[in-house]
Every structure is written in structure tokens, then in C-alpha cells.
Design an enzyme around this catalytic site. Structure first.
Site, mmCIF file in Angstrom:
data_model
loop_
_atom_site.group_PDB
_atom_site.id
_atom_site.type_symbol
_atom_site.label_atom_id
_atom_site.label_comp_id
_atom_site.label_asym_id
_atom_site.label_seq_id
_atom_site.Cartn_x
_atom_site.Cartn_y
_atom_site.Cartn_z
ATOM 1 N N SER A 164 38.407 44.277 49.341
ATOM 2 C CA SER A 164 39.466 43.504 49.981
ATOM 3 C C SER A 164 39.888 44.255 51.240
ATOM 4 O O SER A 164 39.636 45.463 51.370
ATOM 5 C CB SER A 164 40.663 43.367 49.026
ATOM 6 O OG SER A 164 41.812 42.896 49.708
ATOM 7 N N TYR A 176 46.649 47.059 42.614
ATOM 8 C CA TYR A 176 45.653 46.258 43.308
ATOM 9 C C TYR A 176 45.019 47.021 44.467
ATOM 10 O O TYR A 176 43.797 47.150 44.559
ATOM 11 C CB TYR A 176 46.255 44.941 43.804
ATOM 12 C CG TYR A 176 45.214 44.018 44.401
ATOM 13 C CD1 TYR A 176 44.380 43.267 43.576
ATOM 14 C CD2 TYR A 176 45.041 43.915 45.775
ATOM 15 C CE1 TYR A 176 43.398 42.437 44.106
ATOM 16 C CE2 TYR A 176 44.069 43.090 46.316
ATOM 17 C CZ TYR A 176 43.249 42.351 45.482
ATOM 18 O OH TYR A 176 42.277 41.538 46.021
#
Length: 319
Positions: A164, A176
Site C-alpha cells: 500500500s 495497518y
């Protein structure tokens, strides 16, 4: 001189485009294993590769995910239940893949499975919240990869890791971003380690797209669940209206940034698997190219200022 420079840039762009159009032969003989195929990028990639003629082994977490994918794909596509947070499930899947591909080996692995919640300010979370996400987003990626490397060596194939832009910069709390930084590091070491075996390791770093990761209902439920568990002392630090302010800001940003065209990411994944000369990194999404990645290269002082400028301040903030 300036025109010569423009001409050189144009020639390089043309050469790069031509080079990247070349595709590997005998796609119909190649096997690709994809995790996280219940929905989103993984689901669309499985269907796309199936259309192209690959032998797709699609890992789903739910029975509904498997059933829906089977209904919309050819008989060449195989589904399998995999929980990437459990070693037993991963080893069972690896044994199945080995029996399926035989001596041909596994051409491609796409590590796509992942979680986006729980996420919130760091002091809202427990160590178990961190472990839960790291087990899926990072340890799952590593263990799945290790389980099939011998099969990928046979075909001198590809490993595609979905990270990401938040593996480059950390604007939010929780595991995350930590997990995606870890995927980036694993991807880099893996690429260098396996190069001598003819294996290409590629990384996908998407910006904001309309998936479960950016689903405002999922994020809202997550924030309320975390808030309800907080001690009163921590709630007082942030203020009773903090969650609602954050949700309002988040919805505005998601509406602006989230791209509904998931095929931009899927096309990058497909290129990483099919191109003779794939890119080392893909950053689909204009927000990734024009905001997040440039910001990640900025001095820390500037990056911190930009990210803090529009953030919601806790009630007892002292700066």
C-alpha cells in the site's frame, strides 16, 4: 537543448512502453495462486486471469466467496478455503497446490489477503489488536510465500505482494501501516534473495480505491467499537465529539480520494504476472502518484505538518 531533452524523454517513454507490452508465452499452461479472492482486487484478478487462460487457484476465506467465484468463472478456475492467519490452513493449501501443479511448478503467487481494521489512534488499541492484523497482513504473507517458494523455483515464476502507499508513509495509527511497511521490507529482501533463481518479485502499492479498506461503514463501526471499549480517562482526553468529527472528515476525504475503478490495480497485478519485463513496483491511483509517494520523500518536518494540518485535535491537545 530543452527540445533535445524533451525528445530523449519521449524516446525513453516510447521504448519503455514497447518493452512492457511483451508478454510471456504459454499462459494456458501456467498456474497462479491468489489469496483474498472473496471480493475486491483478488476477486477481480482471479476472474481476469481466468479469462486470459491461466490456471487460477483462488483462495477464499468464506464459502460464499468460493461459491460466487465459481459461478462467474470457467471450470479451469479452482477455489480453496485458506485462512492465512493459521499455519495448518496454509500448509494444507500448499500441499493441494503441489498436487495440482506437478512438475510444471507454480508460475505466480499473489499475496492479496488482508485486513484494514481495527485501526485508530495508537492509545485506543490493545496488543491483541496489533497481533490480529499483523498475523494476516504480514505473517500470513510471509508464511504463504515460504510454503510455495519451492514450486515457484521450478517455473522461475513471479511473486506479487500487495502492499500500500501506507507502506511508505504512516498517516494513521494501528497495525495497518506497520504491516504494510513489513510487506515492503519482506518484498525487497525476497526480490534480492530469489533473483539468482530466476524469480521476479514485484510490489503493488495502491492508493485509495473503493474497497472494504476504504468502506466508510466498516471504518465507522470500527471506530465506535474501539471508543466503546476505552476507559473514561482516555475518552476525556479526546472529547465526547471526537469520533463524530473524525468520521465527518474521513467521509469527505474518502469521497474525494477513493477511485471506483478497481481495474487500475488489477491491470497492474496482471502485468506483473504476464509481462516479460514487469516493473519492480506499481503505484496505481493518482493520489498515490501525486500525493502519498511524493509526501513520503519529503523531510519528516514537512510530512508531519501536511498530515497534521487537517487532522482532528483531541480535546486536551497541548500543541
Amino acid at each position: 537543448m530543452f527540445l533535445y531533452l524533451i525528445g530523449l524523454v519521449a524516446l525513453f517513454a516510447l521504448y519503455r512502453w514497447y518493452r512492457e507490452t511483451k508478454r510471456v508465452p504459454n499462459i494456458s499452461d501456467k498456474y497462479v495462486f491468489i489469496t483474498g479472492c472473496d471480493s475486491g482486487f483478488g476477486n477481480l484478478l482471479a476472474k481476469r486471469l481466468d479469462e486470459l487462460g491461466y490456471h487460477v487457484i483462488a483462495a477464499c476465506f468464506t464459502e460464499n466467496g468460493e461459491d460466487d467465484l465459481k459461478k462467474s468463472s470457467s471450470k479451469k478456475l479452482t477455489t480453496i478455503h485458506v485462512d492465512v492467519a493459521k499455519s495448518e490452513s496454509i500448509q494444507k493449501a500448499a500441499a493441494f497446490i503441489k498436487s495440482k501443479v506437478g512438475e510444471a511448478g507454480l508460475w505466480g503467487l499473489v499475496n492479496n489477503a488482508g485486513l484494514s481494521v481495527p485501526a485508530g489512534p495508537c492509545d485506543w488499541l490493545t496488543i491483541q489488536d496489533y497481533k490480529q492484523m499483523l498475523d494476516v497482513n504480514l505473517m500470513g504473507v510471509i508464511e504463504v510465500t515460504l510454503s510455495v517458494i519451492p514450486l515457484i523455483k521450478k517455473s522461475q515464476g513471479r511473486i506479487v505482494n500487495v502492499a500500500s502507499v501506507f507502506g511508505r508513509i504512516s498517516p494513521v495509527g494501528g497495525a495497518y501501516c506497520i504491516s504494510k511497511y513489513g510487506v515492503e521490507a519482506f518484498n525487497d529482501s525476497l526480490r534480492r534473495n530469489l533473483r539468482d533463481f530466476g524469480i521476479k518479485v514485484l510490489c503493488i502499492e495502491p492508493g485509495f480505491f473503493k474497497t472494504t479498506v476504504t468502506n466508510t461503514e466498516v471504518i465507522e463501526k470500527n471506530l465506535h467499537n474501539l471508543w466503546d471499549k476505552l476507559p473514561q480517562e482516555v475518552r476525556d482526553d479526546y472529547g465526547s465529539d471526537y469520533v463524530e468529527k473524525v468520521l465527518k472528515l474521513m467521509k469527505e476525504q474518502m469521497d474525494k480520494l477513493s477511485d471506483p475503478d478497481l481495474m487500475k490495480v488489477v491491470s497492474c497485478m496482471e502485468h506483473a504476472l504476464s509481462a516479460v519485463y514487469p516493473r519492480t513496483r506499481y503505484s496505481p491511483g493518482w493520489d498515490a502518484k501525486l500525493f502519498w509517494l511524493p509526501l513520503s520523500y519529503m523531510p519528516t518536518l514537512i510530512a508531519d505538518y501536511v498530515l497534521a494540518r487537517d487532522s482532528v485535535k483531541p480535546a486536551k491537545a497541548v500543541v
